[in-house]
Design an enzyme around this catalytic site. Sequence first.
Site, mmCIF file in Angstrom:
data_model
loop_
_atom_site.group_PDB
_atom_site.id
_atom_site.type_symbol
_atom_site.label_atom_id
_atom_site.label_comp_id
_atom_site.label_asym_id
_atom_site.label_seq_id
_atom_site.Cartn_x
_atom_site.Cartn_y
_atom_site.Cartn_z
ATOM 1 N N HIS A 1 -4.756 -16.528 5.743
ATOM 2 C CA HIS A 1 -5.951 -16.509 4.893
ATOM 3 C C HIS A 1 -5.748 -17.389 3.660
ATOM 4 C CE1 HIS A 1 -8.751 -14.106 2.061
ATOM 5 N NE2 HIS A 1 -9.416 -15.102 2.637
ATOM 6 N N ASP B 1 -13.241 -19.057 5.326
ATOM 7 C CA ASP B 1 -13.025 -18.065 4.271
ATOM 8 C C ASP B 1 -14.356 -17.640 3.641
ATOM 9 O OD1 ASP B 1 -12.075 -16.477 2.207
ATOM 10 O OD2 ASP B 1 -10.528 -17.906 1.607
ATOM 11 N N TYR C 1 -6.948 -36.219 -1.861
ATOM 12 C CA TYR C 1 -5.588 -36.563 -1.425
ATOM 13 C C TYR C 1 -4.596 -35.494 -1.878
ATOM 14 C CZ TYR C 1 -7.102 -41.389 -0.334
ATOM 15 O OH TYR C 1 -7.707 -42.502 0.185
#
Length: 142
Positions: free
Chosen positions: A22, A64, A113
């Site tokens: 999670h 999520d 990035y």
Amino acid sequence: MLKGIPAILSPELMKILMEMGHGDEIVLADGNFPSASLARRLIRSDGHNIPELLEAILTFFPLDTYVEKPVALMQVVPGDPHSPLIWEQYRSIINKHAGQGTQFEMVDRFEFYGRAKSAYAIVATSESALYGNIILKKGVIK
């Protein structure tokens, strides 16, 4: 081979999806993304594009629901006139699997990035769409 698992999902990718917990993030990276130089774990998915991978992954992968924006896209660099059409494909696929209310976060290129560096894994694809990169945050099975 197993029943019900799309052939586009390699054993290595399925293993990564199962290992993730999670809040862990996975990057589906387009062909221009510096995947190899940023990845903690690199999964090659050469010859495949992101929409079909996204469709297959979201069959098994919960997003999520405890965060406002479980999906992140690399925002267009200021001054670049490009308008990524692929984002609408992503929205359609995500709405199908996670519901209409799923929010997308727009992330600056260099912040993206940085998130990719700390992601659980990066999946390097042959996606040719500019700004085709997407980050998915793993949720829980309820």
